[in-house]
Design a protein around this motif. Structure first.
Motif, mmCIF file in Angstrom:
data_model
loop_
_atom_site.group_PDB
_atom_site.id
_atom_site.type_symbol
_atom_site.label_atom_id
_atom_site.label_comp_id
_atom_site.label_asym_id
_atom_site.label_seq_id
_atom_site.Cartn_x
_atom_site.Cartn_y
_atom_site.Cartn_z
ATOM 1 N N GLN A 310 2.854 7.199 0.709
ATOM 2 C CA GLN A 310 1.884 6.431 0.833
ATOM 3 C C GLN A 310 1.618 4.966 1.374
ATOM 4 O O GLN A 310 1.539 4.650 2.931
ATOM 5 N N MET A 311 2.711 4.296 0.515
ATOM 6 C CA MET A 311 2.592 2.558 1.187
ATOM 7 C C MET A 311 2.817 3.013 2.893
ATOM 8 O O MET A 311 2.658 1.721 3.846
ATOM 9 N N MET A 312 3.849 3.195 2.877
ATOM 10 C CA MET A 312 4.819 3.438 3.992
ATOM 11 C C MET A 312 3.937 3.805 5.279
ATOM 12 O O MET A 312 3.853 3.597 6.399
ATOM 13 N N ALA A 313 3.222 5.015 5.059
ATOM 14 C CA ALA A 313 2.112 5.283 5.519
ATOM 15 C C ALA A 313 0.949 4.758 6.307
ATOM 16 O O ALA A 313 0.544 4.613 7.365
ATOM 17 N N LYS A 314 0.396 3.932 5.757
ATOM 18 C CA LYS A 314 -0.412 2.590 5.836
ATOM 19 C C LYS A 314 0.018 1.835 6.239
ATOM 20 O O LYS A 314 -0.952 1.003 7.020
#
Length: 795
Positions: A310-314
């Protein structure tokens, strides 16, 4: 490979201080360069009088002042150096014979086309006329693309790492005419002015003088170094005999503990900045979760995966405008990347996000899968079906600019966004698209890049898009509903994408590697299963056909390492094609097995078996077990090594272990399981001591002990009841699953090799599923609900 600190040639070492380079280590101990890209050259050549553009949208190149032998090569990296005043040779007999005939040391420079410090050293040293004059007078100079020749890179990087304690690219090594290394390092600055480190020209003079005056000591030192490296490169021969015990459960428990300890809870990922995605870690953790989904350990594994993804995608590592992911971020927030995009990262991240979607059914993960594959299909795909290697980080900020800048193709000023997205949000005169976009992606008038992440001052006043909150939070802040926010962001991304296409494009490395194409075949096949997409499966089929046509010799049943995009757009090959390495075989075999489980064409399974047998012939170490990274047919490779790190890519041995177990289950060949057992014993010390270095192999080890779950679906491939049963299987994360279709094709490799599948039939005219484990099968079931229940009982 782990080594104690060795000493390079004492004659040289006593006169120069070792250069440490600007490099960082991964958690597993493997090394990565700080991979930016700043290539100020304007020439790429194919032949002496043929030039080609840097990339679509770039400026046309001018004829070079100089031209060397690299102009005859096809590697984009070697072509980048074809206009240097250095008299470069490619790796080969012409250079070796010249070194022997003229009794000169060889200077070996290894890098790749999207390597920042490679281009810095080129600009500072290899384009310098005076430095080139020294190099040409005293040395035979060889350039190697590490992606073309991983065997050369691995051999000499092992030396550099052992003698200097670190490694990375560019790699600079001095060799005797017999190719034994005597001194080496990474990036060397041009002059003696950087923090007391020796300048490159100083090193050249010292080494040339010492070679002339102390030749005997050079040769003796080189021979001793090779002897030490040969001894220390041997794995656990004492524990790799046929009766040796395979390491057990303690390995995966320790791997889980080590990953938990290194997990960074705030932004996800493992370790501190710079942060790499490390999909090999995520694959292992998804396996742990799927093996025991209700346990505290399983939930911890899933949480680490999902939070990281999730954090990579953001983050800014994810290209919110043109899709795909950059190689890594320089900070711990996934914000400021080095902007190059590598094919192997896209391939592995597709698998990780597909697993996340299957585990959670959260559409966010399916969207990211589509995002990555959109980028790959659009920007890294050859018209003939293969996949290109990478896109550079740097590009010209404007047409006609003289120097490239990092991220120029990707970043935005506040004023640009305001101007391009001035349109009002539909139904709301208070907010423009820019307002929504700047709020959601943290776009600021002064730029949003921390100066500490911009050492070259190239990102000043620029913005790297990062979503610091959710779409719901953006809506609350602007008093807009979520649907309006989503529509505004979508429209804004489309407008910015069109604006970006007018900028000079970054350089494209259009080299096509068998190994990385194998990884991407897996990516499209796994995405096709998870998202039930025939189009993705067909793209994997197209890529597999490409490899079979352009990178395979059907007569010898051997693979080639690489092929290239010709100037006419067709596929080109070098005069002496490079034979495939372990990774080429292992990664492609995995891709073919995944492809078979997606389309059930048994020809892919049959080819996988052929390639596995060829891999065993070429790379298997019958004495010490495990696979060498390179074949034994090249006398110029002085040391055959075995990769024992799962790093940016999984190691060939780790993937091979899984392949052996899957082929054993598909084809009822117990000798393949025995080979996997010997492989595990060869890596026993690594698996028991530092399993975090080999998470992919540790995952395969779990499959070895658990025994793969075999799901056989008996029925016509196009019938709806068959599809319904397959959908149940695709919709679950099943550790070590082997999926086969009993379609009655007696001529297929499955029916010829596997006695069990020949007995499996539909039930009462309906497709039936059989679930087998530990040589025992369930009674057949015909409904999706019954199959789901059977699979749940295996958790």
């Amino acid at each position: 490979m782990s080594f104690g600190r060795l000493k390079s040639c004492p004659v040289v070492s006593s006169l120069v201080r070792r250069a440490s380079g600007c490099y960082c280590h991964s958690l597993s101990g493997s090394f990565f360069s700080v991979r930016e890209i700043s290539d100020d050259k304007k020439q790429l050549f194919k032949r002496q009088s043929l030039y080609r553009p840097m990339a679509a949208g770039g400026d046309v190149n001018l004829p070079p002042k100089h031209q060397n032998r690299l102009a005859y090569e096809k590697s984009p990296y070697l072509l980048q150096h074809a206009g240097n005043p250095v008299d470069w040779y490619p790796w080969g007999e012409e250079a070796f014979e010249k070194a022997k005939k003229e009794d000169k040391l060889i200077f070996l420079s290894v890098g790749y086309s999207t390597c920042h410090w490679c281009h810095v050293m080129e600009r500072e040293s290899f384009e310098n006329e005076e430095t080139a004059e020294v190099m040409n007078e005293h040395f035979v100079n060889i350039k190697v693309d590490r992606e073309e020749r991983p065997d050369v890179d691995k051999m000499y990087m092992t030396f550099v790492q052992a003698t200097s304690g670190g490694g990375g690219w560019p790699m600079s090594v001095w060799l005797t005419p017999e190719l034994t290394p005597v001194y080496g390092g990474t990036y060397f600055p041009p002059a003696d002015v950087y923090y007391g480190r020796p300048g490159f020209r100083t090193l050249l003079s010292i080494i040339a003088t010492q070679w002339k005056d102390n030749r005997q000591k050079f040769s003796e030192s080189g021979s001793k170094i090779i002897e030490v490296l040969q001894r220390t490169s041997v794995l656990d021969e004492a524990s790799s005999g046929r009766n040796a015990e395979v390491p057990g459960e303690a390995c995966w428990k320790k791997c889980m503990q080590q990953l938990s300890h290194s997990f960074e809870p705030e932004y996800g990922g493992f370790g501190k900045a710079p942060k790499f995605p490390q999909p090999v870690n995520l694959n292992f953790l998804f396996h742990v979760y799927s093996r025991e989904p209700s346990s505290e350990t399983g939930q911890r594994a899933l949480d680490m995966c999902l939070h990281s993804l999730q954090m990579m995608a953001k983050g800014g590592i994810h290209d919110h405008v043109s899709q795909g992911f950059a190689r890594y971020s320089t900070d711990d927030r996934w914000h400021v990347p080095h902007f190059e995009k590598m094919l192997y990262d896209q391939a592995q991240l597709v698998v990780a996000y597909s697993s996340a979607y299957v585990a959670t059914k959260n559409p966010l993960y399916a969207d990211i899968v589509r995002d990555i594959l959109t980028y790959v299909d659009r920007d890294l795909s050859d018209k003939n079906g293969g996949f290109y290697s990478a896109e550079d980080a740097d590009s010209y900020p404007t047409h006609g600019a003289s120097h490239k800048k990092e991220g120029a193709f990707c970043v935005w000023t506040y004023n640009e966004v305001q101007s391009l997205l001035s349109k009002h949000v539909n139904g709301n005169d208070d907010h423009s698209l820019a307002t929504v976009f700047c709020t959601h992606f943290n776009v600021k008038p002064e730029g949003n890049v921390n100066p500490l992440q911009d050492p070259h001052n190239e990102l000043k006043n620029q913005n790297v898009l990062i979503a610091t909150g959710t779409e719901e939070q953006t809506g609350e802040k602007l008093e807009l509903d979520v649907a309006t926010v989503q529509a505004a962001l979508k429209e804004g991304r489309e407008i910015l994408y069109e604006a970006r296409q007018k900028r000079p494009r970054p350089h494209l490395d259009d080299k096509m590697l068998t190994a990385w194409n194998g990884l991407m075949i897996t990516g499209f096949a796994k995405a096709g299963q998870a998202l039930e997409s025939k189009e993705y499966v067909q793209r994997a089929v197209t890529a597999a056909n490409f490899v079979k046509k352009h990178l395979y010799n059907p007569t010898a049943e051997t693979l080639l390492r690489s092929c290239y995009k010709g100037t006419d757009g067709n596929i080109a090959q070098i005069s002496s094609p490079i034979p495939g390495f372990l990774d080429d075989y292992a990664f492609l075999v995995r891709g073919l097995l995944d492809l078979y489980e997606s389309c059930f064409d048994p020809s892919w399974l049959e080819w996988a078996e052929v390639l596995q047998e060829q891999q065993d012939r070429l790379f298997w170490d019958e004495e010490g077990a495990g696979y060498f990274t390179s074949p034994g047919s090249d006398p110029r490779i002085l040391i055959r090594l075995k990769e024992d790190q799962d790093g940016a890519e999984p190691s060939g041995n780790s993937v091979a272990a899984s392949n052996l177990l899957r082929l054993y289950s598909f084809l009822d060949r117990p000798e393949l399981r025995d080979r996997a057992a010997r492989l595990f014993t060869a890596f026993r010390t690594r698996l028991t001591g530092v399993p975090i270095a080999l998470p992919e192999m540790t995952s395969a080890l779990m499959c070895y002990y658990d025994s793969p779950i075999q799901v056989f679906v008996a029925g016509p491939p196009d019938s709806q009841d068959t599809k319904d049963l397959l959908e149940v299987v695709y919709g679950r994360l099943i550790p070590g699953r082997v999926l086969a279709l009993a379609d009655g094709r007696d001529d297929s490799v499955l029916y010829r090799r596997c006695e069990v599948i020949r007995r499996m039939k539909p039930l009462g005219g309906r497709a039936a599923a059989y679930v087998c484990r530990h040589q025992a099968c369930s009674v057949p079931v015909a409904s999706p609900q019954e199959l789901a229940r059977l699979l749940e009982e295996l958790d």
